[in-house]
Motif scaffolding. Structure first.
Motif, PDB file in Angstrom:
ATOM      1  N   HIS A  77      -2.344  -2.029   7.918  1.00 12.18           N
ATOM      2  CA  HIS A  77      -2.764  -1.314   9.123  1.00 12.18           C
ATOM      3  C   HIS A  77      -1.646  -1.132  10.143  1.00 12.18           C
ATOM      4  CE1 HIS A  77      -7.234  -1.198   8.481  1.00 12.18           C
ATOM      5  NE2 HIS A  77      -6.896  -2.110   7.586  1.00 12.18           N
ATOM      6  N   LYS A  78      -0.858  -2.178  10.383  1.00 12.17           N
ATOM      7  CA  LYS A  78       0.149  -2.113  11.446  1.00 12.17           C
ATOM      8  C   LYS A  78       1.317  -1.183  11.105  1.00 12.17           C
ATOM      9  CE  LYS A  78      -0.828  -6.663  13.414  1.00 12.17           C
ATOM     10  NZ  LYS A  78      -0.285  -8.010  13.756  1.00 12.17           N
ATOM     11  N   GLN A  79       1.414  -0.772   9.856  1.00 15.91           N
ATOM     12  CA  GLN A  79       2.531   0.091   9.451  1.00 15.91           C
ATOM     13  C   GLN A  79       2.126   1.552   9.242  1.00 15.91           C
ATOM     14  OE1 GLN A  79       4.565  -1.677   6.068  1.00 15.91           O
ATOM     15  NE2 GLN A  79       4.459  -3.732   6.940  1.00 15.91           N
ATOM     16  N   ILE A  80       0.859   1.862   9.470  1.00 17.24           N
ATOM     17  CA  ILE A  80       0.352   3.197   9.152  1.00 17.24           C
ATOM     18  C   ILE A  80       0.998   4.270  10.034  1.00 17.24           C
ATOM     19  CG2 ILE A  80      -1.697   4.678   9.216  1.00 17.24           C
ATOM     20  CD1 ILE A  80      -3.294   2.207   8.269  1.00 17.24           C
ATOM     21  N   TYR A  81       1.052   4.038  11.329  1.00 11.30           N
ATOM     22  CA  TYR A  81       1.616   5.065  12.217  1.00 11.30           C
ATOM     23  C   TYR A  81       3.076   5.320  11.875  1.00 11.30           C
ATOM     24  CZ  TYR A  81       3.026   7.685  16.305  1.00 11.30           C
ATOM     25  OH  TYR A  81       3.523   8.661  17.138  1.00 11.30           O
ATOM     26  N   ASP A  82       3.834   4.270  11.606  1.00  7.54           N
ATOM     27  CA  ASP A  82       5.250   4.439  11.268  1.00  7.54           C
ATOM     28  C   ASP A  82       5.416   5.219   9.965  1.00  7.54           C
ATOM     29  OD1 ASP A  82       5.994   3.038  13.523  1.00  7.54           O
ATOM     30  OD2 ASP A  82       6.143   1.118  12.482  1.00  7.54           O
ATOM     31  N   LEU A  83       4.551   4.966   8.982  1.00  7.61           N
ATOM     32  CA  LEU A  83       4.622   5.723   7.730  1.00  7.61           C
ATOM     33  C   LEU A  83       4.296   7.197   7.983  1.00  7.61           C
ATOM     34  CD1 LEU A  83       4.939   5.894   4.666  1.00  7.61           C
ATOM     35  CD2 LEU A  83       2.516   5.264   4.462  1.00  7.61           C
ATOM     36  N   ARG A  84       3.314   7.445   8.799  1.00  8.52           N
ATOM     37  CA  ARG A  84       2.955   8.835   9.147  1.00  8.52           C
ATOM     38  C   ARG A  84       4.146   9.553   9.774  1.00  8.52           C
ATOM     39  NH1 ARG A  84       1.024  11.129  13.931  1.00  8.52           N
ATOM     40  NH2 ARG A  84      -0.486  12.841  13.730  1.00  8.52           N
ATOM     41  N   GLN A  85       4.806   8.896  10.686  1.00 10.79           N
ATOM     42  CA  GLN A  85       5.957   9.519  11.353  1.00 10.79           C
ATOM     43  C   GLN A  85       7.123   9.718  10.391  1.00 10.79           C
ATOM     44  OE1 GLN A  85       3.770  10.375  13.693  1.00 10.79           O
ATOM     45  NE2 GLN A  85       5.614  10.585  14.944  1.00 10.79           N
ATOM     46  N   LYS A  86       7.283   8.813   9.441  1.00  8.87           N
ATOM     47  CA  LYS A  86       8.364   8.939   8.463  1.00  8.87           C
ATOM     48  C   LYS A  86       8.134  10.122   7.528  1.00  8.87           C
ATOM     49  CE  LYS A  86      10.675   6.396   4.724  1.00  8.87           C
ATOM     50  NZ  LYS A  86      10.735   5.103   3.971  1.00  8.87           N
TER      51      LYS A  86
END
Length: 286
Positions: A77-86
């Protein structure tokens, strides 16, 4: 015109996703591929990435750079936004769509949480998982050196707090103490009460059932005591595979409208997940 959907990964989710594609009236099954196959041979509109979560970024980049849209069930969960931006600029550059974290949690439960926050903006939501098998947690442990097989069971303790019961079947001469320490320090487990138990066979314990109890208490306008509850009991791989197939449909439609980029489920209109026409959906559901 039907949507051509391929699958990377032949485990529990990959098999369930293949069944869901074959059952979809608007899709063609374009085959399943192992992670070490030549992926450039894939001919599809959308590829479902049914691989372990930590392999998702690698495979998403590969497929997007081929101009093929992707759907995954990334679940940290905590890495979802960063993956989206990547993945956003890669998808845009290659005129494709990436739908990330498209399982049931994160995924369909994320949509439920968003709706409940909209109708009661002030308040607290508790998501209580299980009791049941967590596929992402189990795969994370199974991938550790010295572990032959693993099962991670999630036990809800209430108010969003969980106990993780991790059963491990070890390779000969594996160091149980070292594996126990590695499990408890892993991102999947570090925030929860975790118990690691060595067993002679994981297979005799295995069960893919799971569930969720999602509760929100809050305020609508100035009115307090608004309470909402959502419950489900599920077959974990089947629901994950079905959600990924629904998101493949949404990814295809977004591409058709030149809305390239990376999306989570709360970014996507629910109507885009459904087969049939907009008129049919509105007349039957609204």
């Amino acid at each position: 015109m039907k949507i051509n959907v391929a699958i990377i990964g032949c485990g529990n989710i990959g098999k369930a996703a293949a069944e869901a594609v074959l059952a979809a009236p608007d899709m063609n099954y374009a085959g399943s591929y192992h992670h070490n196959d030549n992926l450039e041979q894939i001919k599809a509109d959308v590829t479902l990435l049914c691989v372990p979560t930590r392999q998702v970024p690698e495979f998403a980049e590969k497929m997007l750079k081929l101009g093929i849209s992707t759907v995954d069930s990334f679940d940290i969960h905590k890495q979802i936004y960063d993956l989206r931006q990547k993945l956003m600029p890669i998808a845009c550059e290659h005129k494709a769509v990436s739908v990330i974290s498209a399982g049931w949690d994160p995924g369909s439960d994320s949509v439920i949480r968003a709706i409940l926050q909209a109708v009661a903006p002030k308040g607290i939501t508790y998501t209580n998982f299980g009791p049941g098998r967590s596929m992402g947690h189990s795969v994370a442990v199974k991938s550790m050196p010295g572990v032959r097989d693993a099962l991670s069971m999630t036990i809800p303790l209430g108010t969003g707090i969980h106990r993780r019961m991790v059963y491990v079947e070890l390779e000969e001469d594996a160091d149980f103490a070292a594996i126990e320490k590695a499990v408890k320090s892993d991102d999947y487990f570090v925030n929860d009460e975790t118990h690691v138990i060595q067993v002679p066979s994981v297979d005799v314990l295995n069960n893919v059932a799971h569930g969720v109890n999602l509760v929100r208490s809050g305020v609508s306008g100035n009115t307090h005591n608004q309470r909402f509850e959502f419950n489900m009991e599920i077959n974990n791989p089947a629901l994950t595979g079905q959600m990924m197939v629904a998101c493949a449909r949404a990814a295809y439609r977004l591409c058709q409208n030149a809305r390239f980029g990376a999306y989570t489920l709360i970014d996507i209109p629910p109507i885009a997940l459904l087969s049939g026409t907009e008129e049919e959906a509105i007349r039957s559901l609204v």
